[in-house]
Design an enzyme around this catalytic site. Structure first.
Site, mmCIF file in Angstrom:
data_model
loop_
_atom_site.group_PDB
_atom_site.id
_atom_site.type_symbol
_atom_site.label_atom_id
_atom_site.label_comp_id
_atom_site.label_asym_id
_atom_site.label_seq_id
_atom_site.Cartn_x
_atom_site.Cartn_y
_atom_site.Cartn_z
ATOM 1 N N HIS A 131 30.976 11.715 14.444
ATOM 2 C CA HIS A 131 29.848 12.282 15.185
ATOM 3 C C HIS A 131 28.544 12.042 14.420
ATOM 4 C CE1 HIS A 131 28.116 16.171 17.232
ATOM 5 N NE2 HIS A 131 27.443 15.079 17.551
ATOM 6 N N GLU A 135 27.650 8.338 14.445
ATOM 7 C CA GLU A 135 27.021 7.945 15.716
ATOM 8 C C GLU A 135 25.536 8.292 15.714
ATOM 9 O OE1 GLU A 135 25.539 10.165 19.147
ATOM 10 O OE2 GLU A 135 27.556 10.878 18.678
ATOM 11 N N HIS A 136 25.177 9.456 15.157
ATOM 12 C CA HIS A 136 23.772 9.861 15.103
ATOM 13 C C HIS A 136 22.954 8.933 14.209
ATOM 14 C CE1 HIS A 136 23.061 13.986 16.926
ATOM 15 N NE2 HIS A 136 24.333 13.753 17.220
ATOM 16 N N GLU A 188 24.206 21.592 15.931
ATOM 17 C CA GLU A 188 24.773 21.292 17.255
ATOM 18 C C GLU A 188 26.163 21.873 17.395
ATOM 19 O OE1 GLU A 188 26.315 17.484 19.940
ATOM 20 O OE2 GLU A 188 25.405 17.135 17.987
#
Length: 803
Positions: free
Chosen positions: A76, A79-80, A177
């Site tokens: 995750h 990906e950012h 998040e």
């Protein structure tokens, strides 16, 4: 003489090599009027899937199979930060900056349970090539800097970065998040479901990251994972639409693949999970919902069953059919068996059939029921399954489901290319037959044939998957008043563990790193390394636009309805609803939009007239068009969520006012240059924006925000920031904001929705063209006039809200 059958004419030939890619498979899919070309790069083995279709909305995607290896959220966070600068585009967050240098219809990146995807789409070919270059370099040449890791992943930093005496806390975009995501009890249930129903595979881990384990991730771990899993051999590339794919192949081969060799990617394969010999059960605690029902009813129970392999195309199609028959609508079996007895709050959010993992699974569950009703749920579930096996489904119900699937083939939306990819990516990720997956009519025909040969076919499927399936997990979940407190204690324990071995040099480094990151976030970068459209590229509109504005339901309404059902009996509520219905649903109150082909018009009008004849005729209700603006208001709603949602709104002007296009350009400018930099990058909120709707409401929003009043102060400070911007507001900045507006104004619309703007809000095609031209012609001086006119003084009518 024997007839001559002409071979179909294709643009490319099987066996031929195009820019290093060999064409291996060509297939027509007639129901979608497309040709599928599957190619493979000879050196790296990368698969390239091209769909040739007469569609201006072209799509490009790169994805990698990326199973999680722990709970740190590695994929995750990767990906950012892959979208946070690359070798060819060494600038912070080109992803965001391109939102205002492009008219793309989709710009996104995502990490799911076992893959990471970068996808973009545009109807403008210049723009499409620009986005393609950026997304390819983000995938194959990201910088992966340490500062981006600390900003988007996690870091220890002073609460006030300028005050070394302020407390040390954990910050980070992904960290915040995931705290926000697990404020939703349905996400807690889904997390524990995957962990427990697939315990022997990578799905045991949480790809998004557990906030309590994210701080265990090191920057070096992330770089090492990228080097292994983001190799071209472990990737797949998708291209769709009418633009020339040879330009894509040539660029990819030349810039990224020419000097690469293939590697063995067995390390990323995820095998099917071994089936259990007997069912299992778990219990999960969750947050108490202060806006929910009574404490004793804040419970859920679910049954999850492992189904067929994702690569079984016909099997997953038939499970989708069974899902419709089992849970969709009041005629479905589980609705009748579980909902109609009326002892719960209905199906829970996780009810459905899920295809994202290698093994698909089905879940049915109820929410808002008492613990003592768990046994009743299990009994009713068993009774419902046995009833289906003994009696079967109503034939007309089965046919209705299949007919709806046939109709769905004909009703294709404007983002069809993206939809094709999203429905295929998990199957493709595991080596399944992606073209067979598109042959919906073939799948329907095979099922109909099976039903014709064996009228008990679906009953036998239910018996196999729902009665005799021992890979069955029963999940119960109950609200725990101490859940949030326990989470905060665990978070503090993680922080304390990190701090206990730090010496004075380490603490000084934390302080200095915080200042350095803040300085980087405030740095005004030269964005000229990024490609950008010109006004000449976007002068002509492609289609009449379709613009959707969100309708936000108020928290006050929830309280009203909770009190309402306590105050009135079921019979009284029924009578009131009937009275409202009799006043609303009558001829004089109705307007109708009909969208059909000329050939179908007589039939449509005939059915419409029949429907009209059955409606009552009453005196027309009075139309009130007065605009009533409320006095300034401030609202704060306490909810049991870990992060905040902040908003400020004021009334400006409606859509057709000459200032509306300028305000829309200004909203894009504020989002990209001010709010994103301060509210997201510096203060850690997951998202933020400014916008103006059809109704004239200008709004500022933030979500999954660790701050509240601080964010409202940022919203209030926009005029000061705009004035400070001064001469830095140049033509390039203005152009970027205009392109951001055009993304929405030129949004593609499906044929079935043509004319709805005029029907709903009386905006005609001519109004749209004037609006578009006005947005493109806004000057810097005009924008400054708008800034002073609407932002210099506090508006008379505004509202602020914090959740």
């Amino acid at each position: 003489m024997p007839g001559v059958v002409m071979a179909p004419s294709y643009k490319y030939k099987e066996g031929e090599v195009y820019h290093g890619f060999q064409c291996q498979r060509i297939e027509d899919v007639s129901e979608f009027e497309l040709v599928s070309y599957t190619m493979r790069h000879l050196s790296t083995g990368t698969e390239f899937w091209y769909i040739d279709r007469n569609d201006a909305n072209n799509v490009f995607s790169v994805h990698f199979r990326t199973p999680p290896i722990n709970n740190t959220g590695l994929t995750h966070i990767l990906e950012h930060i892959a979208m946070d600068g690359s070798n060819k585009f060494p600038i912070r967050d080109p992803f965001l900056k391109m939102l205002n240098r492009s008219v793309g219809t989709n710009q996104n990146a995502m990490s799911t349970t076992d893959l990471t995807n970068f996808i973009c789409a545009s109807r403008n070919e210049v723009d499409f090539r620009n986005l393609q270059r950026i997304y390819l370099d983000s995938a194959f040449g990201p910088l992966l800097t340490y500062s981006n890791f600390t900003q988007d992943g996690w870091r220890i930093e002073h609460k006030d970065v300028h005050d070394r005496q302020s407390e040390l806390v954990i910050k980070g975009v992904v960290y915040n998040e995931m705290i926000g995501i697990f404020s939703d009890n349905s996400r807690i249930l889904r997390r524990d479901l995957l962990k427990c129903i697939l315990p022997d595979t990578a799905y045991h881990y949480m790809n998004g990251g557990d906030p309590l384990e994210i701080p265990d991730l090191e920057h070096s771990d992330l770089v090492q994972y990228y080097n292994k899993y983001f190799h071209p051999s472990n990737g797949r590339i998708f291209c769709y639409g009418s633009f020339d794919p040879m330009k894509s192949l040539e660029y990819i081969d030349k810039e990224y693949f020419a000097n690469k060799d293939a590697i063995d990617t067995a390390f990323s394969h995820i095998p099917p999970h071994p089936r259990w010999s007997e069912p299992r059960q778990i219990h999960v605690p969750c947050r108490l919902d202060i806006l929910g029902g009574s404490r004793e009813k804040q419970n859920q129970i679910s049954i999850a069953l492992l189904m067929c392999d994702r690569t079984d195309v016909q099997g997953t199609f038939e499970m989708n059919v069974l899902t419709e028959l089992l849970i969709r609508g009041p005629n479905s079996a589980f609705y009748k068996g579980l909902i109609e007895p009326n002892f719960s709050g209905g199906f829970n959010k996780n009810t459905g059939y899920f295809l994202r993992c290698r093994d698909t699974y089905f879940l049915v569950g109820l929410q808002d029921l008492k613990v003592e009703d768990f046994a009743r749920f299990n009994e009713l579930y068993e009774q419902t399954v046995l009833k289906i096996i003994n009696e079967g489904f109503e034939p007309h119900h089965v046919e209705s489901v299949l007919h709806n699937m046939e109709l769905a083939v004909k009703h294709q939306g404007p983002d069809f290319g993206c939809a094709v990819f999203y429905t295929s990516m998990s199957l493709w990720n595991h080596g399944g037959d992606i073209v067979a997956n598109l042959r919906v009519m073939d799948n329907i025909a095979k099922l109909r044939s099976s039903l014709k040969q064996n009228k008990h076919y679906l009953q036998q499927k239910v018996e196999e998957y729902f009665l005799k399936n021992t890979h069955k997990l029963t999940i119960t979940m109950s609200a725990d008043e101490s859940y949030e407190q326990n989470f905060q204690k665990a978070t503090q324990k993680v922080l304390n563990q990190k701090l206990k071995n730090l010496d004075s040099d380490d603490l000084e480094a934390i302080y200095q790193n915080g200042l350095k990151l803040k300085e980087e976030q405030n740095l005004i970068e030269d964005v000229n390394c990024l490609p950008c459209l010109t006004l000449q590229d976007v002068q002509e509109p492609l289609k009449i636009p379709k613009i959707w504005d969100e309708l936000i339901q108020g928290v006050d309404h929830i309280d009203f309805m909770k009190n309402y059902i306590q105050e009135y009996s079921i019979e009284e509520i029924r009578d009131k609803l009937c009275a409202i219905g009799s006043r609303v649903f009558h001829k004089a109150n109705m307007r109708v939009a009909i969208n059909s082909s000329e050939a179908q018009q007589p039939i449509v009008l005939e059915h419409y007239q029949r429907y009209l004849d059955r409606l009552p005729s009453l005196e027309k209700m009075k139309n009130k068009t007065d605009l009533h603006l409320l006095k300034p208001s401030y609202h704060q709603y306490e909810m049991n969520i870990a992060l905040n949602y902040c908003s400020k709104a004021f009334y400006a002007v409606p859509y057709l006012h000459e200032d509306h296009p300028g305000l829309r350009v200004l909203a894009k400018l504020l989002t990209a240059k001010y709010l994103w930099r301060v509210v997201r990058e510096q203060n850690g909120a997951y998202g933020t924006n400014a916008r103006i709707g059809y109704d004239g409401l200008f709004t500022f929003n933030s979500y999954r925000d660790p701050h509240s009043t601080k964010t409202l102060e940022v919203f209030d400070g926009c005029y000061d920031w705009l004035k400070e911007l001064g001469d830095k507001l140049d033509e390039e900045m203005l152009l970027e904001a205009k392109l951001g507006v055009l993304q929405l104004v030129d949004w593609p619309i499906p044929p079935g929705e043509t004319g709805l703007d005029y029907f709903n809000v009386r905006v005609s095609p001519q109004d749209y063209r004037k609006y578009r031209a006005r947005a493109l012609s806004v000057t810097i001086d005009e924008l400054r006039v708008i800034i002073d006119k609407y932002f210099k003084q506090e508006p008379k009518h505004f509202g602020k809200c914090i959740l």
